[in-house]
Enzyme design. Structure first.
Site, PDB file in Angstrom:
ATOM      1  N   THR A  70      75.640  64.719  18.272  1.00 55.12           N
ATOM      2  CA  THR A  70      76.693  65.573  17.698  1.00 55.12           C
ATOM      3  C   THR A  70      76.076  66.909  17.297  1.00 55.12           C
ATOM      4  OG1 THR A  70      77.938  63.650  16.955  1.00 55.12           O
ATOM      5  CG2 THR A  70      78.426  65.744  15.862  1.00 55.12           C
ATOM      6  N   GLN A 175      75.238  58.775  27.181  1.00 61.53           N
ATOM      7  CA  GLN A 175      75.504  57.416  27.678  1.00 61.53           C
ATOM      8  C   GLN A 175      74.679  57.088  28.913  1.00 61.53           C
ATOM      9  OE1 GLN A 175      77.265  55.111  26.171  1.00 61.53           O
ATOM     10  NE2 GLN A 175      78.328  56.326  24.630  1.00 61.53           N
ATOM     11  N   ALA A 195      69.298  58.493  20.370  1.00 56.62           N
ATOM     12  CA  ALA A 195      68.518  57.254  20.415  1.00 56.62           C
ATOM     13  C   ALA A 195      69.354  55.989  20.255  1.00 56.62           C
ATOM     14  CB  ALA A 195      67.455  57.295  19.314  1.00 56.62           C
ATOM     15  N   HIS A 196      70.417  56.068  19.452  1.00 59.41           N
ATOM     16  CA  HIS A 196      71.086  54.805  19.093  1.00 59.41           C
ATOM     17  C   HIS A 196      71.913  54.204  20.223  1.00 59.41           C
ATOM     18  CE1 HIS A 196      75.349  56.062  18.025  1.00 59.41           C
ATOM     19  NE2 HIS A 196      74.770  57.248  18.108  1.00 59.41           N
ATOM     20  N   CYS A 322      84.682  57.051  18.042  1.00 54.51           N
ATOM     21  CA  CYS A 322      85.137  58.160  17.223  1.00 54.51           C
ATOM     22  C   CYS A 322      86.647  58.327  17.254  1.00 54.51           C
ATOM     23  CB  CYS A 322      84.466  59.448  17.669  1.00 54.51           C
ATOM     24  SG  CYS A 322      82.702  59.250  17.782  1.00 54.51           S
TER      25      CYS A 322
HETATM   26  N1  PLP Z   1      78.201  62.197  23.318  1.00 57.34           N
HETATM   27  C1  PLP Z   1      78.599  61.011  23.808  1.00 57.34           C
HETATM   28  C2  PLP Z   1      78.928  60.893  25.273  1.00 57.34           C
HETATM   29  C3  PLP Z   1      78.684  59.896  22.975  1.00 57.34           C
HETATM   30  O1  PLP Z   1      79.083  58.723  23.479  1.00 57.34           O
HETATM   31  C4  PLP Z   1      78.351  60.042  21.599  1.00 57.34           C
HETATM   32  C5  PLP Z   1      78.485  58.907  20.677  1.00 57.34           C
HETATM   33  O2  PLP Z   1      79.378  58.097  20.792  1.00 57.34           O
HETATM   34  C6  PLP Z   1      77.951  61.300  21.139  1.00 57.34           C
HETATM   35  C7  PLP Z   1      77.889  62.349  22.032  1.00 57.34           C
HETATM   36  C8  PLP Z   1      77.583  61.518  19.704  1.00 57.34           C
HETATM   37  O3  PLP Z   1      76.278  61.073  19.469  1.00 57.34           O
HETATM   38  P1  PLP Z   1      75.693  60.857  18.004  1.00 57.34           P
HETATM   39  O4  PLP Z   1      76.277  59.574  17.524  1.00 57.34           O
HETATM   40  O5  PLP Z   1      74.215  60.782  18.198  1.00 57.34           O
HETATM   41  O6  PLP Z   1      76.060  62.021  17.188  1.00 57.34           O
END
Ligand code: PLP
Length: 378
Positions: A70, A175, A195-196, A322
């Site tokens: 993000t 992803q 990473a997660h 989200c």
């Molecule tokens: N971009 C994609 C394609 C995602 O699937 C996600 C998380 O679901 C994000 C960005 C956001 O990542 P983060 O949780 O590290 O902020």
């Protein structure tokens, strides 16, 4: 409880936990400090950067550690907003994750133009080719694989055509990384990862930027990351991320994902036979090996599915983590031309490296049972 929501987040793997613990115990210094503790931490940080650069195929100094994707994605949009002022467009695919989609709209309003996608969930390459022949946006953004459908985007082809017109290309590879070979990602101007999604801890990710370039920082108040991202680097979670990614890279090199694709495909075939009226979104497209995004049979509501499967011991989701709980249908399915009533039947089942064939079999049995219960109730 069997977990089928890996696209939302994956469990932290043993190697990542061990690496976190090791760094926390042995490398407690601040990488910016001048003493030996600082030097050791700084060296470990440089090692992690080199490892990631090698995997992506870029220069170590093109990489900036962030708190996740993000932040990385917002950094890109913020950078272009500062650079462009009040003129110029950015083009983003209509199926980007909200942290690209909303951030692009926040910074650019109507100057954020959407690249359409086909009903099959893939960006319209003809549109991109034709539009680029006519006009030059400041940036083109196409994610590597979609989080809701698992559909892999033609990011290599999109990058090539953008570069032909000297337009910078950005891919959110969140992803994709840790599931698919990373070859060619380093040739994209901007790449983000987290990473997660592949067994590392939450709250850490990275942004790759063009070689020898600068980026307008989002955070101020420190000279870390070459003045591009202020704040003391969290070495332990960065090391843990890299420990996880190294394991995933080896698994991908050994093609271990191919067998997992077979398990997923077998599940889908049996699922479609058992539930007439159900469809798999983008079934014939190139997709991540772990994802099944399904429209459940007519009349079935996705939340009912999630709740009932949860009671039966299976964690699945309604789509992007989200957007879960939001009333509007997913912008991804809308962009693919699905009607609101169809989108409200979408259930996502996403597996991970730890998921076994037996887990898929058990999920199938549970799905069939829940379907029978729902039919009985109707
Ligand atoms: N971009 C994609 C394609 C995602 O699937 C996600 C998380 O679901 C994000 C960005 C956001 O990542 P983060 O949780 O590290 O902020």
């Amino acid at each position: 409880m069997i977990y089928f929501d890996y696209n939302a987040t994956a469990p932290v793997m043993r190697e990542a936990r061990e690496s976190w613990l090791h760094v926390t115990e042995k490398l407690g210094g601040n990488p910016s400090s001048m003493h030996q503790f600082g030097a050791k931490a700084s060296n470990a940080l440089a090692d992690a950067r080199e490892k990631l650069a090698e995997m992506l195929g870029c220069h170590p100094l093109d990489l900036i550690w962030t708190s996740g994707a993000t932040e990385a994605n917002n950094m890109v949009m913020h950078h272009f907003a500062k650079k462009l002022g009040t003129t110029g467009e950015v083009w983003i695919s209509a199926i980007e994750h909200p942290c690209v989609f909303d951030s692009a709209h926040y910074y650019f309003g109507k100057r954020a133009k959407l690249i359409p996608v086909t009903h099959e969930g893939v960006i319209d390459m003809d549109w991109l080719t034709t539009e680029l022949a006519d006009s030059r946006p400041a940036l083109v953004t196409v994610m590597a694989a979609n989080n809701e459908t698992g559909i892999i985007q033609p990011w290599r082809e999109a990058r090539a055509i953008c570069h032909q017109y000297k337009v910078p290309f950005f891919t959110d590879a969140v992803q994709f990384i840790g599931k698919m070979p990373m070859t060619g990602l380093g040739e994209c101007d901007f790449v983000s990862g987290a990473a997660h999604k592949f067994g590392g801890p939450r709250g850490v990710g990275f942004l790759k930027i063009p070689h020898r370039s600068q980026i307008t920082p989002l955070l101020h108040g420190g000279k870390q990351e070459g003045g591009r991202r202020a704040g003391t680097e969290n070495l332990a979670i960065i090391a843990a991320m890299m420990a996880a990614l190294e394991v995933r890279e080896k698994q991908i090199l050994r093609s271990e994902h191919l067998l997992r694709k077979v398990w997923r495909d077998n599940f889908e075939a049996q699922f479609l036979r058992a539930l007439p009226g159900a469809t798999v979104i983008g079934q014939n497209q190139s997709r991540l090996w772990n994802t099944v995004s399904a429209l459940m049979p007519d009349g079935d509501r996705k939340l009912q599915w999630v709740i009932r499967l949860d009671k039966a011991g299976f964690a699945v989701s309604t789509g992007s983590a989200c957007t879960t709980g939001k009333e509007e249908p997913s912008h991804v399915l809308s962009a693919m031309g699905y009607k609101s009533a169809q989108a409200h039947r979408a259930v996502r089942m996403s597996a991970g490296w730890e998921t076994t064939e037996a887990d898929w079999d058990a999920l199938l049995k549970a799905v069939v049972k829940v379907h029978a219960e729902m039919q009985h109730k109707a």
